[in-house]
Design a protein around this motif. Structure first.
Motif, mmCIF file in Angstrom:
data_model
loop_
_atom_site.group_PDB
_atom_site.id
_atom_site.type_symbol
_atom_site.label_atom_id
_atom_site.label_comp_id
_atom_site.label_asym_id
_atom_site.label_seq_id
_atom_site.Cartn_x
_atom_site.Cartn_y
_atom_site.Cartn_z
ATOM 1 N N SER A 128 0.820 -1.205 0.000
ATOM 2 C CA SER A 128 0.000 0.000 0.000
ATOM 3 C C SER A 128 0.856 1.257 0.000
ATOM 4 C CB SER A 128 -0.931 -0.007 1.213
ATOM 5 O OG SER A 128 -1.797 -1.119 1.157
ATOM 6 N N ILE A 129 2.022 1.198 0.627
ATOM 7 C CA ILE A 129 2.948 2.335 0.567
ATOM 8 C C ILE A 129 3.365 2.582 -0.876
ATOM 9 C CG2 ILE A 129 5.300 3.046 1.151
ATOM 10 C CD1 ILE A 129 4.862 1.812 3.906
ATOM 11 N N GLY A 130 3.574 1.515 -1.636
ATOM 12 C CA GLY A 130 3.893 1.675 -3.056
ATOM 13 C C GLY A 130 2.778 2.386 -3.798
ATOM 14 N N LEU A 131 1.520 2.034 -3.471
ATOM 15 C CA LEU A 131 0.363 2.689 -4.090
ATOM 16 C C LEU A 131 0.340 4.178 -3.762
ATOM 17 C CD1 LEU A 131 -2.449 2.205 -5.571
ATOM 18 C CD2 LEU A 131 -3.400 2.046 -3.277
ATOM 19 N N VAL A 132 0.547 4.512 -2.491
ATOM 20 C CA VAL A 132 0.507 5.909 -2.065
ATOM 21 C C VAL A 132 1.676 6.697 -2.654
ATOM 22 C CG1 VAL A 132 0.638 7.445 -0.070
ATOM 23 C CG2 VAL A 132 -0.742 5.372 0.048
ATOM 24 N N ALA A 133 2.875 6.124 -2.624
ATOM 25 C CA ALA A 133 4.057 6.827 -3.131
ATOM 26 C C ALA A 133 3.931 7.113 -4.626
ATOM 27 C CB ALA A 133 5.314 5.996 -2.849
ATOM 28 N N THR A 134 3.444 6.142 -5.379
ATOM 29 C CA THR A 134 3.265 6.360 -6.810
ATOM 30 C C THR A 134 2.169 7.387 -7.058
ATOM 31 O OG1 THR A 134 3.883 4.051 -7.176
ATOM 32 C CG2 THR A 134 2.931 5.222 -9.025
ATOM 33 N N GLY A 135 1.144 7.399 -6.209
ATOM 34 C CA GLY A 135 0.108 8.412 -6.327
ATOM 35 C C GLY A 135 0.664 9.813 -6.150
ATOM 36 N N GLN A 136 1.589 9.980 -5.221
ATOM 37 C CA GLN A 136 2.208 11.289 -5.021
ATOM 38 C C GLN A 136 3.130 11.653 -6.173
ATOM 39 O OE1 GLN A 136 0.913 13.215 -2.534
ATOM 40 N NE2 GLN A 136 -0.332 11.365 -2.673
ATOM 41 N N LEU A 137 3.826 10.674 -6.734
ATOM 42 C CA LEU A 137 4.622 10.917 -7.939
ATOM 43 C C LEU A 137 3.718 11.394 -9.070
ATOM 44 C CD1 LEU A 137 7.272 10.602 -9.618
ATOM 45 C CD2 LEU A 137 6.533 8.253 -10.085
ATOM 46 N N ASN A 138 2.560 10.779 -9.174
ATOM 47 C CA ASN A 138 1.606 11.166 -10.212
ATOM 48 C C ASN A 138 1.152 12.614 -10.021
ATOM 49 O OD1 ASN A 138 -0.560 10.557 -12.322
ATOM 50 N ND2 ASN A 138 -1.823 11.099 -10.550
ATOM 51 N N GLY A 139 0.727 12.960 -8.790
ATOM 52 C CA GLY A 139 0.167 14.282 -8.560
ATOM 53 C C GLY A 139 1.185 15.395 -8.562
ATOM 54 N N ARG A 140 2.360 15.140 -8.034
ATOM 55 C CA ARG A 140 3.353 16.209 -7.859
ATOM 56 C C ARG A 140 4.320 16.344 -9.024
ATOM 57 N NH1 ARG A 140 3.571 18.089 -2.589
ATOM 58 N NH2 ARG A 140 2.281 16.943 -1.108
ATOM 59 N N VAL A 141 4.524 15.286 -9.792
ATOM 60 C CA VAL A 141 5.536 15.308 -10.850
ATOM 61 C C VAL A 141 4.912 15.146 -12.235
ATOM 62 C CG1 VAL A 141 7.622 14.194 -11.748
ATOM 63 C CG2 VAL A 141 7.280 14.390 -9.274
ATOM 64 N N LEU A 142 4.045 14.169 -12.403
ATOM 65 C CA LEU A 142 3.571 13.829 -13.740
ATOM 66 C C LEU A 142 2.425 14.725 -14.211
ATOM 67 C CD1 LEU A 142 3.646 9.921 -13.492
ATOM 68 C CD2 LEU A 142 5.386 11.469 -14.397
ATOM 69 N N VAL A 143 1.431 14.969 -13.339
ATOM 70 C CA VAL A 143 0.272 15.769 -13.747
ATOM 71 C C VAL A 143 0.718 17.191 -14.088
ATOM 72 C CG1 VAL A 143 -1.916 16.778 -12.993
ATOM 73 C CG2 VAL A 143 -1.378 14.407 -12.425
ATOM 74 N N GLY A 144 0.371 17.653 -15.274
ATOM 75 C CA GLY A 144 0.775 18.970 -15.737
ATOM 76 C C GLY A 144 2.006 18.929 -16.609
ATOM 77 N N ARG A 145 2.792 17.853 -16.505
ATOM 78 C CA ARG A 145 3.980 17.697 -17.342
ATOM 79 C C ARG A 145 3.792 16.630 -18.419
ATOM 80 N NH1 ARG A 145 6.007 18.612 -12.114
ATOM 81 N NH2 ARG A 145 7.470 20.362 -11.986
ATOM 82 N N VAL A 146 3.006 15.627 -18.096
ATOM 83 C CA VAL A 146 2.753 14.521 -19.022
ATOM 84 C C VAL A 146 1.243 14.418 -19.205
ATOM 85 C CG1 VAL A 146 3.095 12.054 -19.466
ATOM 86 C CG2 VAL A 146 4.786 13.329 -18.119
ATOM 87 N N ARG A 147 0.791 14.183 -20.431
ATOM 88 C CA ARG A 147 -0.644 14.026 -20.684
ATOM 89 C C ARG A 147 -1.207 12.917 -19.801
ATOM 90 N NH1 ARG A 147 -2.333 12.052 -25.263
ATOM 91 N NH2 ARG A 147 -4.362 13.112 -25.194
ATOM 92 N N LEU A 148 -2.391 13.160 -19.252
ATOM 93 C CA LEU A 148 -2.997 12.172 -18.366
ATOM 94 C C LEU A 148 -3.224 10.844 -19.076
ATOM 95 C CD1 LEU A 148 -5.623 14.226 -16.318
ATOM 96 C CD2 LEU A 148 -3.242 13.703 -15.757
ATOM 97 N N ASP A 149 -3.596 10.881 -20.340
ATOM 98 C CA ASP A 149 -3.792 9.638 -21.084
ATOM 99 C C ASP A 149 -2.495 8.850 -21.196
ATOM 100 O OD1 ASP A 149 -6.471 10.017 -21.425
ATOM 101 O OD2 ASP A 149 -6.338 10.783 -23.462
ATOM 102 N N THR A 150 -1.382 9.554 -21.333
ATOM 103 C CA THR A 150 -0.086 8.878 -21.397
ATOM 104 C C THR A 150 0.233 8.202 -20.068
ATOM 105 O OG1 THR A 150 0.713 10.508 -23.001
ATOM 106 C CG2 THR A 150 2.378 9.196 -21.859
#
Length: 446
Positions: free
Chosen positions: A303-325
């Motif tokens: 579950s920590i892996g799930l949460v950590a990847t979620g934060q990577l998604n929100g703080r790093v990927l969203v806005g820089r990479v298309r959501l569909d990608t």
């Protein structure tokens, strides 16, 4: 529709701003009106670091309630079956009925919240959840427990569907995707801590004490929401119609191919998660001989892996990479992990042991954080002001597909993990197919 703005199917109006209009702006609600009062309450809630954190904690806790209802008693499943005289498939049915309740409850509560506002259905649902949790603790038979779990799911659905609708009330576009990822800090804490806490609770009580704990948690959460969560849907944005209008809105949404594609992609990925939830207590404890405490620790790590990847998604990927990608990458990661688990559990790599299987589950869980929040955001961005109904459709689809997948993992008994891995791989392949065919991520959406 693009990844940076809202859109919607024909007949579903959309909002153009991610913030409520202030009373001083042109077109603002009249001072003293219901809409003006709601706007001021929402503005206070979303402004400032302290109030923003409070919003995250409340909505994250509401979103986490179904996971808490599932995960807290996972370490007790084998003992529960022994006390009430149920086989593994019967014990897993208590998970399935709760999932069915969560699915049906959302489809009822979502349109209700579009008509009556968010607060009233939420508080009624939370009261029902507390009573149902107490009834589960007193269940004399497996059949009674299964029935009470259905009611618990029906009532608990209010928290998750209304939390998602409140987010849609307050945010649009990438801001909504980021907020969903931030919510995973709180909602993700439930699967991280619940099995560990549940395992420790079993040292001092039994499964009945775990359900009493859920009743206490529900009571506290209801009091917090009643005190600090304001109404976010003003009267002038509510639907006045009844069941017929709600069904018409659902039909309009489901006719939107792209919305339905995101709904199915997220729901089928969610089914892989619940296949893991239903099977992992037996896989870890019965097949590999681990203790309830060891199971709780492994569940926490995943579950920590799930949460950590979620934060990577929100703080790093969203806005820089298309959501569909990002969604596509998440489906590739989860599909690869599910395939590896199937090969391991069928003996292709020999006797790999618990560590290798746990590693595969860790990658699988982590990859889901790239799919679930982004698929929900993309779907809700097409829903306009029918956020409650759209949220209900998304949530109902997730829990309904999860309810179908959960019993499949025990179809061959509790001494093989092959059904778990095969179910996970199958639903992820279907999710990828729906995403590619219906969402057409290489195109810009209208």
């Amino acid at each position: 529709m693009t990844d940076s703005g809202p859109g919607g199917p024909a007949g579903i109006p959309t909002r153009s701003s991610s913030r409520p209009t202030s009373d001083s702006e042109p077109g603002a609600p009249r001072p003293g009106s219901s809409a003006a009062t709601t706007a001021r309450s929402v503005e206070r809630l979303t402004r400032g670091r302290r109030t923003g954190l409070l919003l995250i904690l409340i909505l994250g806790s509401l979103t986490a309630l179904p996971a808490l209802s599932m995960d807290l008693y996972l370490p007790a499943l084998p003992a529960l079956g022994g006390e009430l005289g149920g086989a593994a498939s019967q014990v897993q049915l208590t998970l399935t009925t709760c999932l069915l309740g969560l699915a049906v409850g959302q489809i009822v509560v979502g349109p209700m919240s579009d008509r009556f506002g968010r607060r009233r259905p939420l508080l009624i649902g939370m009261a029902g959840y507390v009573l149902a949790s107490a009834a589960c603790a007193l269940a004399p038979t497996m059949a009674a427990l299964t029935a009470f779990r259905l009611v618990q799911g029906l009532a608990g659905a209010a928290g998750i569907v209304i939390a998602r609708a409140v987010v849609r009330d307050l945010f649009d576009g990438l801001a909504m995707a980021r907020f969903f990822s931030t919510l995973m800090l709180v909602s993700g804490a439930a699967p991280v801590l619940a099995p560990v806490f549940g395992g420790q609770l079993l040292r001092v009580t039994d499964w009945r004490g775990i359900f009493l704990t859920l009743a206490v948690v529900g009571t506290l959460l209801a009091l917090v929401a009643a005190r600090w969560l304001p109404e976010t849907l003003p009267a002038d944005r509510r639907h006045g119609g009844g069941v017929r209008e709600a069904l018409r809105t659902m039909r309009t949404l489901l006719r939107d191919r792209v919305f339905t594609g995101y709904l199915l992609a997220g729901s089928l990925t969610f089914a892989a998660l619940f296949a893991y939830v239903a099977a992992s207590p037996f896989v870890v404890q019965e097949i590999y001989g681990a203790s309830p405490q060891t199971f709780g620790l492994l569940f926490m790590v995943n579950s920590i892996g799930l949460v950590a990847t979620g934060q990577l998604n929100g703080r790093v990927l969203v806005g820089r990479v298309r959501l569909d990608t990002v969604i596509g990458a998440g489906l590739v990661v989860t599909g690869t992990a599910a395939l590896a688990l199937l090969l391991m559990t069928t003996g292709v790599f020999g006797d790999v042991g618990l560590a290798a299987v746990a590693a595969g589950l860790f990658v699988l869980m982590s990859g889901m954080a790239l799919v679930l929040p982004n698929a929900s955001s993309q779907g809700l961005m097409r829903a306009g002001h029918a956020a409650g109904t759209a949220s209900a459709l998304i949530g109902t689809s997730q829990f309904l597909v999860g309810a179908i997948a959960s019993p499949l993992v025990g179809i061959a008994g509790e001494h093989t993990a092959v059904p778990m891995a095969l179910t996970q791989l199958s639903v992820i392949v279907l999710a990828a197919g729906c995403f590619l065919v219906m969402c057409r991520p290489w195109r810009q959406h209208d």
